[in-house]
Structures are given as C-alpha cells and as structure tokens.
Motif scaffolding. Structure first.
Motif, mmCIF file in Angstrom:
data_model
loop_
_atom_site.group_PDB
_atom_site.id
_atom_site.type_symbol
_atom_site.label_atom_id
_atom_site.label_comp_id
_atom_site.label_asym_id
_atom_site.label_seq_id
_atom_site.Cartn_x
_atom_site.Cartn_y
_atom_site.Cartn_z
ATOM 1 N N LEU A 43 12.727 -2.317 -8.796
ATOM 2 C CA LEU A 43 11.836 -3.327 -9.667
ATOM 3 C C LEU A 43 11.842 -3.295 -11.071
ATOM 4 O O LEU A 43 12.011 -4.382 -11.596
ATOM 5 C CB LEU A 43 10.572 -3.328 -9.035
ATOM 6 N N GLU A 44 11.946 -2.144 -11.455
ATOM 7 C CA GLU A 44 12.254 -1.861 -12.995
ATOM 8 C C GLU A 44 13.640 -2.770 -13.505
ATOM 9 O O GLU A 44 13.462 -3.499 -14.455
ATOM 10 C CB GLU A 44 12.224 -0.614 -13.312
ATOM 11 N N ASP A 45 14.342 -2.465 -12.686
ATOM 12 C CA ASP A 45 15.740 -3.246 -13.285
ATOM 13 C C ASP A 45 15.720 -4.591 -13.126
ATOM 14 O O ASP A 45 16.034 -5.605 -13.918
ATOM 15 C CB ASP A 45 17.128 -2.572 -12.542
ATOM 16 N N MET A 46 15.125 -5.190 -12.206
ATOM 17 C CA MET A 46 14.721 -6.531 -11.792
ATOM 18 C C MET A 46 13.932 -7.219 -12.753
ATOM 19 O O MET A 46 14.234 -8.320 -13.331
ATOM 20 C CB MET A 46 14.276 -6.641 -10.318
ATOM 21 N N SER B 109 6.681 -13.127 -12.364
ATOM 22 C CA SER B 109 5.237 -12.862 -11.826
ATOM 23 C C SER B 109 5.246 -12.136 -10.548
ATOM 24 O O SER B 109 4.710 -11.073 -10.517
ATOM 25 C CB SER B 109 4.396 -14.255 -11.746
ATOM 26 N N ALA B 110 6.022 -12.484 -9.540
ATOM 27 C CA ALA B 110 6.090 -11.832 -8.539
ATOM 28 C C ALA B 110 6.671 -9.951 -8.835
ATOM 29 O O ALA B 110 5.847 -9.078 -8.185
ATOM 30 C CB ALA B 110 7.038 -12.369 -7.341
ATOM 31 N N CYS B 111 7.474 -10.106 -9.579
ATOM 32 C CA CYS B 111 8.018 -8.710 -9.786
ATOM 33 C C CYS B 111 7.182 -7.862 -10.498
ATOM 34 O O CYS B 111 6.909 -6.878 -10.269
ATOM 35 C CB CYS B 111 9.353 -8.965 -10.698
ATOM 36 N N SER B 112 6.216 -8.726 -11.419
ATOM 37 C CA SER B 112 5.247 -7.591 -12.117
ATOM 38 C C SER B 112 4.125 -7.071 -11.261
ATOM 39 O O SER B 112 3.539 -5.975 -11.397
ATOM 40 C CB SER B 112 4.649 -8.549 -13.297
ATOM 41 N N PHE C 106 7.506 -11.227 -1.815
ATOM 42 C CA PHE C 106 8.770 -11.022 -1.563
ATOM 43 C C PHE C 106 9.368 -12.271 -1.668
ATOM 44 O O PHE C 106 10.657 -12.492 -2.236
ATOM 45 C CB PHE C 106 9.110 -10.420 -0.280
ATOM 46 N N ARG C 107 8.858 -13.291 -1.313
ATOM 47 C CA ARG C 107 9.358 -14.835 -1.290
ATOM 48 C C ARG C 107 9.255 -15.170 -2.738
ATOM 49 O O ARG C 107 10.511 -15.756 -3.051
ATOM 50 C CB ARG C 107 8.500 -15.875 -0.442
ATOM 51 N N GLY C 108 8.392 -14.554 -3.552
ATOM 52 C CA GLY C 108 8.403 -15.074 -5.004
ATOM 53 C C GLY C 108 9.435 -14.320 -5.803
ATOM 54 O O GLY C 108 10.076 -14.790 -6.735
ATOM 55 N N LEU C 109 9.708 -13.144 -5.318
ATOM 56 C CA LEU C 109 10.605 -12.130 -6.090
ATOM 57 C C LEU C 109 12.134 -12.765 -5.885
ATOM 58 O O LEU C 109 12.659 -12.739 -6.878
ATOM 59 C CB LEU C 109 10.556 -10.776 -5.365
ATOM 60 N N PHE C 110 12.528 -13.581 -5.042
ATOM 61 C CA PHE C 110 13.652 -14.001 -5.114
ATOM 62 C C PHE C 110 13.883 -15.378 -5.145
ATOM 63 O O PHE C 110 14.646 -16.179 -4.700
ATOM 64 C CB PHE C 110 14.468 -13.649 -3.777
ATOM 65 N N ASP C 111 12.816 -15.856 -5.878
ATOM 66 C CA ASP C 111 12.564 -17.418 -5.823
ATOM 67 C C ASP C 111 13.700 -17.972 -7.104
ATOM 68 O O ASP C 111 14.051 -17.209 -8.032
ATOM 69 C CB ASP C 111 11.359 -17.743 -6.351
#
Length: 771
Positions: A731-734, A666-669, A653-658
């Motif tokens: 997550l798909e939209d992100m 990478s985090a989203c995937s 989650f930290r990586g998702l909003f990096d």
C-alpha cells in the motif's frame, strides 16, 4: 542534465536557430526557459559544458531573418551583469526615452517598463552613489562611497531620466505626462531610497500644478502615484506633501472617484488620524445625505464647505438615478470594509451608520422612514436590487454592534424583505444570510414570524427561492440545535413536513437542499425533551434517503445523502435505527458513477472504522469516540468482524482500484491506517479469522489480478482473509504512485525537447487539425 538531454540539446538549438523552421506554439519555449532557469546558478559552467547555447544565441542575434519569437527567446535566456552599463555607455537611454511616447502603445508600454526596471536597478547603488539626507538632487551633490569605482554613466543616465520625467510632467502633451506618471507609480515602491527622493522631488511640484489645472484625464494616475508614494517612507516624513496632496484630492475628485480613493487611504499604514477622518467622512457622506434629517444635513454641509470641499457636486450626483445608485453602492461597500477595521467611530457612531443603512433598505423596499431628506432620491432607489445587496452586505458587517436598541429595527426590515413578494431571488438569498448573521450574535431564538415566512417561501414558484429557503433552514437548525425553544417552534410551524415533500421537487438543487435541511432538522428535533409529534423520525428519513441514493438520476441529491449520513454518524445523534441504512448507503455509494459520491462514501467508511476500532482501544482518525480502552487482539478481531458486517472492506478494496484517482487515494490512505493498526497487533490476533474474500466481484477482477502480480497463487487466495490481504499489499508504494501527478512522466525536459523537434519536423502536408 542527463545524457539524453545532453544528446538532444544541440539538435534543438540547431532547429530553433534555423529561420526556415517555425513553431506553431511558443509555450514550449516558456517551459524551456523555466528549465534553464532551474539549471543556472551563480558560477554555473552551463555555457562551458554546452557551447551549442553560445552558438545558438550568437546565430539568432546576428540573423536578419530570425523569427521574432525565437529572437525574444534568445534574449530572455541572456541575463548579463553589464547590461545596465551597456545601456548607459552606448547612449541607449535616449532611445528608450524617445520610445516611451511611441505611437504604438505596446512599444510605449515596453519602454516605460524598461525605464522602471532601470530606476529600480540596485546593482550599482551600493558601489556608486548616495544622496545626503535632505540635500537637493543635483549631480554635483552625489557622493561616491569610499573604496568604490566611479560610474559616471550610471549617474548621468539616472539624471537624464529624472530630467525627462520633470519635463514630461510639465508638458502640454497629455500622453507624455501620462507615461511619466505611470513610470513614477511603477518605480516609487521599488527603487533605492536616494533615487526615490530624487524622483519624488521632481514629481510633487508637477502633480500640484496639474491638479490645479484640473487635468481630469490624468486623475486616475494622480491617485496611483499618491497611493504608491504613500506606501514608501516618504509618507512618514514630517510635513509630508503626500498628506496635503491627498487631502486636496479628496475635496476635488468627482464623488465616484473620491470614495474609492478614500477607501484606499483608510488601508494605508501610518496614516495620520486627521487624513483618515476626512477619508471616512467622504465615504459616509452620500449615505448621510440620503438618509439624514434636513437639519443635520445642513450642519454637515456647512462643515464640509468650511473644509474647502464642494458639496453641490455630490447633491447633483445623488439627484440622478444612475450616479445615485453608483455612489450609494460605493459608499455601502466601503462601509463594509471600514466596519472590519474599526474606523467608523472616527466620523459618526456605529449605531448611526446602522440606522442609515436600515433607512436605505426601507427606501428600497418602499417602507416609510422618519427622516426628511433634502434630496428626493426615493424614486431612484425603490426596487433597486444593486443597492439592496450592497446595503445588506453592509448590515452584515455591522452585526458586532453591542447596541441592542437597533436589533429590533434590523429584524423588522429583514422580515419585510423576506416576506415581500417583490424581493428579487438573489436579494432574498442575501437577506437570509444577513438574518442568520444577526441571529447568531443574539442569545434569543428566532422570532416565530420567521417560520411563517419560511412556510410561504418553501411554496414559492421560483426554484431559487425554495432552494435558498431550505439552505437557510439547514443553517438555522445547525446553529440552534441545542435550543429547546427553537425546536418546539420549528415543530409547531409545519416546516419539517413541508420540507419532506420537497424531496420530490422537480429541481435537483432543491432536492439536495431539502436533504441537507431535513438532515439538520432531524438531528435538532430528535432530542430528549422535544415533543415527538410534528417531526420526521430518523429511521423513516434514513430509509427515504437510501431510496434517493439508489434512484435519483442527478448527482447533487446523491452527494447530499452521503454527506447527511456522515453528519449523523459524526455527531452525538441517536443511531440505533441507522445500521441497515448505513450498510445500504456504503454499498450504493461505492458503486455510484460519480467520483465525489464515492469519495464521500469513503469518508463515511473512515468514520465507522474509527468509531469501531475505538471500542478496542485503537484509532485511525480524529473522528474516534472516547471509550474505555481494551487493547487486545480478540477485541480487535471483533471490531474487524463488525466492519466486515458493514461491508466496509468491499467499499475500500473497490475504491483502491477505482479509475478515479481521488477515490483510489482516499481508499489507499484508509487501508494504510488499518494496516498500521493490524501490524501493531499481529501477534495478538487471528490473521485468518476475519472474513472470506471469495465470491465477491471485486476479488474476481482488480484485487485478484493485483495479488497475482505479487505472486500470490489462486490456491493461496482462497484461504486469505482481509488481514492477510492487507499485509500482502504494498500500500505504501501504491500511495506514492497515486500521489504523483498525471504528467510526471511526460512533463520532463527530455520530453519537451522531443516535442520541439517533432513540431518543427512536421510538414504542412502532415499537419492535421485535431478538431
């Protein structure tokens, strides 16, 4: 074209047509042309819909004060089918031919390119003329295809160019001949068959004559013309003059020109074996003259002279230091190419070539050789790093030789290079790579003398040497990690312990290489059957690496730590001592300031996720380990609890909003793959029993704000677990948003036209230097 662009286009055309307006940067015009190219298709009504384009083109072409850039832009815009006929009918070919020898090289080059374009033009070739096979290229013998219209202007224009080429090649003015040779080289490969026949008929005789006159200034162009002709069907014709001309050039060129030309011949398709053999001989000759015994050299010299080639010139070049070095480097570099093509046996056995290369390496490092060369070149080669590197490259390319008899010779000279204090650091690095290449084709482990050399080099004063030595150790351990004899020799040598001390080396590259080397070494030595004494234990090394990740100020070492943990967890290495270090690595890596460290940390997290989910019968990546499948919601819940214990969700989650997009992607995937597994098993598991997200910093900022945007209230957030968060997040939209390039909003035709208008409206008073 959208409505906004349709509104802006007339304004942009008016601004560009105004000679008082000026663009400081014409790259926007190139993008403008690309856009029009994408809009235009056969039969496109672009001009009918947008008459402002016709007005713009007419205005610019009739203006006497138009900016040259804008005029050029207006003429790239125009591509008309009748342009070629216009050139012929208006007699403009004479003008272009005259400009081909203009005093300005820019003008002359542009004229030559236009002539090549005309010769390569295929629009009329199917409707106008064809040349009978084998007939002479005379206008009277050009026949019209049935059912087509005449185009005498095209025929006359082509013949005018042909005549001009023939006259230029016979001219005493070197520049005229030079320009026409360039035109022939550019045109042969792309023009129509009958035009190619005519062009070559007018070229081959002139080339033969010019070669006889030893026109050295045109030599390079002769080679380009012959190589261009050899890539056409002309080369495959019976008794092709191209083969004869190439053989002549091989014997008359300077040695420094002959070797590259010979190398080009070797690469030709459908090359006659006799020509290929002569070209191979030209490539090998300098190497043979330097290293072969005197009797063999004399025999070879007699054969060369019988073939009509000059041998004296080569000897003279080899007797001078600069030309000797150049020739040997050319020969050795070409040998590397020949080895990959299986062409060496045409002239001499591969084993003989290997021994010759070894002799050159011996000479360069001051070792004695058994042969007695005619030419005294030793003093020119001793310590020459340029020749050493070329010879080492050749030796690497020759490693597939099945003859075991030469391997002892190879390792003998390589160990001499690795041990010599005079070896240049770049040469040493290449010697390591060649040693590894040859070792990899052998079934036996490295000789013990190699470890003694490594111990010496790991203490070298030069950091480059320490660094390349550690890299070599890592590669060696990676290849021989299953070899028990190698493990025992490595442990008894003291190399691992010395490598451990280099973790505190003052040079960050060396520290990073030491991490990689120890990571590979501990994976090699921590095996059943390997003595415990003498090596660094996995758990101790892991804790030391965690300290480096937390404390090292240079990114190279920190990146290396993450990669080594990834290596350990993705291989069948004992991991019972790694759980706590892994938790620390994940936390430290996700908080690092370097985006590559964060991406590698996410790769480590992916491995752990896959291995953990595999225990419940699920997998999200190829890293998953094989195990008994237990597809139940309880086991999946247990796996998610395990991941939470490792703090992996915090990392994700930290990586998702990096702020660094590669990290967020990478985090989203990874989260998407997790969401897919959870969605498939939602009815079987407890959606809220995984973990509590409250009290963690990443929830308090980015994730909390994102959930609020999704209308998830503060009270709801308090009771949400990881599973629910994953199901709520879009997550798909992100992922789609993260996949868009950074200029997807700005790099549009509309934005481009706005930029043009803004640039031309800016007055000099308002122009500010951004620097």
């Amino acid at each position: 074209m959208d409505s906004k662009c349709m509104e802006l286009l007339p304004l942009v055309c008016a601004v560009l047509a105004d000679p008082k307006q000026a663009l400081s940067d014409d790259t926007c015009l190139e993008k403008f042309l690309d856009w029009f190219g994408a809009l235009t298709a056969p039969g496109s009504p672009l001009l009918e819909i947008h008459p402002c384009l016709i007005t713009f083109i007419s205005s610019v072409c009739q203006s006497k004060t138009a900016d040259p850039t804008i005029l050029s832009f207006a003429l790239n815009m125009v591509q008309h089918r009748e342009t070629m006929s216009f050139l012929f009918k208006k007699g403009l070919i004479k003008v272009v031919l005259h400009l081909q020898t203009d005093k300005s090289l820019f003008v002359a080059s542009a004229a030559n390119q236009l002539l090549a374009h005309i010769l390569n033009f295929s629009e009329r070739t199917t409707t106008c003329i064809s040349l009978e096979n084998g007939s002479k290229s005379d206008p009277s013998e050009m026949q019209k295809d049935q059912g087509t219209t005449e185009c005498p202007e095209w025929t006359d224009g082509i013949m005018e160019i042909m005549k001009h080429v023939e006259e230029s090649l016979s001219s005493s003015v070197s520049f005229r001949a030079c320009q026409s040779l360039k035109l022939v080289a550019w045109s042969l490969a792309h023009c129509q068959p009958h035009v190619r026949e005519m062009l070559w008929q007018r070229t081959e005789g002139a080339v033969e004559m010019l070669l006889g006159n030893e026109q050295s200034s045109l030599t390079q162009l002769f080679m380009e013309v012959l190589q261009a002709a050899a890539r056409t069907p002309l080369f495959s014709q019976t008794n092709s003059s191209i083969v004869t001309l190439m053989e002549t050039m091989l014997c008359t060129l300077k040695p420094t020109q002959a070797i590259p030309f010979a190398s080009g011949i070797i690469h030709l398709e459908n090359c006659p074996q006799s020509l290929k053999k002569k070209a191979t001989g030209v490539i090998l000759r300098p190497l043979e003259l330097v290293t072969a015994p005197a009797d063999l050299q004399q025999l070879h010299s007699d054969l060369v002279q019988e073939g009509g080639c000059q041998h004296t010139s080569l000897e003279e070049h080899l007797s001078q230091k600069s030309s000797c070095i150049s020739l040997l480097c050319l020969s050795l570099s070409s040998i590397s190419e020949l080895a990959g093509m299986g062409s060496l046996n045409l002239e001499m056995p591969v084993q003989s070539v290997i021994l010759s290369v070894i002799s050159v390496l011996k000479v360069c490092v001051g070792m004695p050789i058994s042969s007695s060369p005619v030419i005294s070149t030793f003093r020119n080669l001793i310590g020459c790093s340029k020749v050493q590197k070329c010879a080492l490259d050749s030796l690497a390319s020759l490693c597939q030789s099945p003859e075991n008899i030469v391997r002892s010779e190879v390792f003998s000279v390589l160990l001499q290079y690795l041990d010599s204090p005079d070896t240049n650091s770049t040469v040493l690095q290449k010697a390591y790579q060649v040693t590894l290449t040859w070792l990899c084709i052998c079934s036996e482990p490295p000789p013990q003398a190699l470890f003694s050399v490594l111990m010496k080099r790991l203490c070298d004063m030069r950091w480059e040497v320490r660094d390349s030595s550690l890299e070599f150790l890592a590669q060696l351990s990676s290849h021989f990690h299953e070899n028990l004899s190698y493990c025992e020799d490595l442990l008894s040598s003291g190399v691992p312990g010395l490598s451990f001390t280099l973790l505190t080396d003052p040079e960050s590259y060396v520290r990073a290489s030491a991490i990689f080397a120890l990571g590979r070494t501990v994976r090699t030595t921590n095996k059943a059957g390997v003595p415990v004494s003498g090596h660094v234990l996995l758990g101790e090394l892991a804790r030391r690496f965690v300290d480096i990740l937390a404390q090292d100020t240079e990114v190279f070492a920190r990146r290396a730590v993450i990669k080594v943990f990834t290596l350990w967890l993705s291989s069948p290495c004992p991991t019972e001592d790694l759980e706590e270090p892994v938790r620390s690595v994940l936390t430290l890596g996700s908080e690092d300031l370097d985006w590559e460290v964060k991406v590698h940390t996410l790769e480590l997290a992916q491995i752990l996720i896959s291995q953990t989910l595999a225990q419940s019968g699920h997998s999200t990546s190829p890293y998953a380990v094989s195990c008994a499948t237990r597809p139940s919601g309880d086991h999946l819940t247990e796996s998610l609890h395990r991941l939470q214990h490792l703090k992996i969700f915090s990392v994700l989650f930290r990586g998702l909003f990096d702020c660094d997009r590669p990290v967020a992607q990478s985090a989203c995937s990874i989260l998407l793959s997790l969401k897919l597994v959870i969605n498939e098993n939602t009815p079987l598991m407890d959606r809220k029993a995984v973990c509590d997200l409250q009290g963690q910093s990443w929830v308090e900022d980015s994730l909390k704000k994102h959930l609020e945007k999704l209308h998830v209230g503060a009270e709801s957030q308090k009771s949400m677990g990881v599973v629910e968060v994953l199901l709520v997040l879009d997550l798909e939209d992100m992922q789609q948003t993260l996949g868009q390039s950074s200029d997807h909003l700005e790099n549009s035709p509309c934005s481009l036209m706005e930029d043009i208008l803004a640039a031309t409206r800016m007055s000099e008073d308002n122009a500010v230097d951004c620097y």
